[in-house]
Scaffold this active site. Structure first.
Site, mmCIF file in Angstrom:
data_model
loop_
_atom_site.group_PDB
_atom_site.id
_atom_site.type_symbol
_atom_site.label_atom_id
_atom_site.label_comp_id
_atom_site.label_asym_id
_atom_site.label_seq_id
_atom_site.Cartn_x
_atom_site.Cartn_y
_atom_site.Cartn_z
ATOM 1 N N CYS A 175 36.307 48.596 62.962
ATOM 2 C CA CYS A 175 35.440 47.810 63.840
ATOM 3 C C CYS A 175 34.018 48.325 63.654
ATOM 4 O O CYS A 175 33.744 49.056 62.706
ATOM 5 C CB CYS A 175 35.896 47.888 65.297
ATOM 6 S SG CYS A 175 35.921 49.560 65.987
ATOM 7 N N THR A 176 33.108 47.955 64.524
ATOM 8 C CA THR A 176 31.688 48.282 64.327
ATOM 9 C C THR A 176 31.424 49.787 64.375
ATOM 10 O O THR A 176 30.835 50.355 63.463
ATOM 11 C CB THR A 176 30.820 47.579 65.382
ATOM 12 O OG1 THR A 176 31.101 46.189 65.366
ATOM 13 C CG2 THR A 176 29.337 47.812 65.107
#
Length: 314
Positions: A175-176
């Site tokens: 994810c980020t």
């Protein structure tokens, strides 16, 4: 550059999150930091911007608390504040999900450094899984990553069934910045997946440490920049303008607040439709004025700890 953006999270028990929120808010005000910070009984999650000196002071203060000894900051250099306001909110979770029973600080997927992730991601016995929302992975994602048609992270548990065909493989989540993977990978372990890993520090750290190789497109970020380049090795653009279908990495919110769709719109189409996603939205009587950015920051409710609103939940 004289400013920085800090991205960070830490799952750790906070006994009195309301008191901690107020104390943390005062710290940020004293340092003139701006951004979005979420405090919950399960930990801390935030993105803030400030001067180099302010960010250094903030990092030192946070790391001085033994509860956050394991916290890592992802640091980007910028020219000015990337937020207009400061919000320090009290929530039930530090990332909105339907997995409140999951405790990543007790059990989660095995962390991979960016280099380890890079070395593993293309192996035949591995599947790479993007646990972010659709507007994020449509802007940028790893080559050959499995996406799960998620509008919001709370949809993740309902999509896990789609990963059953990969149960005999190593599952590499990303994810980020890493905060969603902590719960996603823990939930996969709970559901019987045995070989579950996560990219430690997320896409941002992968870009910092190994040049972002094989991450196609741009990475969506939750500040005024909206999207950032992470791949300096083999960059490409994968998102296309919603209106004309030409390649465009430019992400906007539809200027019609009743639509507010989050989608790519090139500069030409942005001007043509005055920041709306369609002619119908452009003609809506409540359409917001378009300033060329396609972003509409929320107005602060001006809460400060001095108001003493113990029941405020932001």
């Amino acid at each position: 550059m004289s400013y920085q953006v800090l991205l960070y999270y830490c799952y750790t028990p906070i006994e009195n999150p309301e008191q901690f929120r107020d104390e943390h808010h005062r710290l940020c005000l004293d340092l003139d930091l701006r951004g979005r910070i979420i405090v919950a009984a399960e930990g801390l999650n935030g993105t803030v911007s400030g001067t180099r000196e302010a960010c250094a002071g903030y990092m030192a203060a946070v790391k001085a608390d033994p509860r956050f000894a394991a916290l890592e900051f992802k640091i980007d250099e910028v020219e000015a504040h990337t937020f207009q306001k400061l919000h320090v909110r009290l929530k039930d979770e530090i990332v909105h999900s339907s997995l409140r029973h999951v405790r990543p600080h007790e059990k989660t997927g095995q962390h991979l450094t960016p280099q380890e992730f890079k070395e593993l991601k293309d192996r035949d016995d591995v599947v790479v899984v993007d646990v972010r929302s659709d507007y994020e992975y449509n802007l940028g994602r790893f080559k050959n990553a499995v996406t799960l048609d998620i509008e919001n992270f709370r949809d993740f548990p309902d999509r896990v069934e789609r990963l059953q065909e990969f149960k005999d493989k190593k599952i590499l989540t990303y994810c980020t910045g890493g905060v969603k993977c902590e719960k996603a990978s823990a939930f996969l372990l709970e559901q019987g997946f045995e070989n579950v890993y996560q990219l430690h520090g997320g896409i941002i750290k992968y870009g910092h440490e190994v040049g972002g190789e094989d991450f196609d497109g741009q990475c969506y970020v939750f500040d005024g920049r909206v999207a950032v380049d992470v791949n300096t090795v083999n960059p490409t653009v994968i998102s296309r303008c919603h209106h004309c279908q030409q390649p465009s990495p430019r992400l906007i919110n539809c200027a019609n607040p009743h639509c507010n769709a989050h989608l790519p719109l090139c500069e030409s189409c942005g001007e043509l439709l005055a920041g709306a996603c369609s002619e119908a939205c452009a003609a809506h009587p409540d359409k917001r004025p378009y300033d060329g950015t396609g972003t509409y920051p929320k107005i602060s409710n001006h809460y400060t700890p001095a108001q003493g609103l113990a029941s405020y939940r932001g």
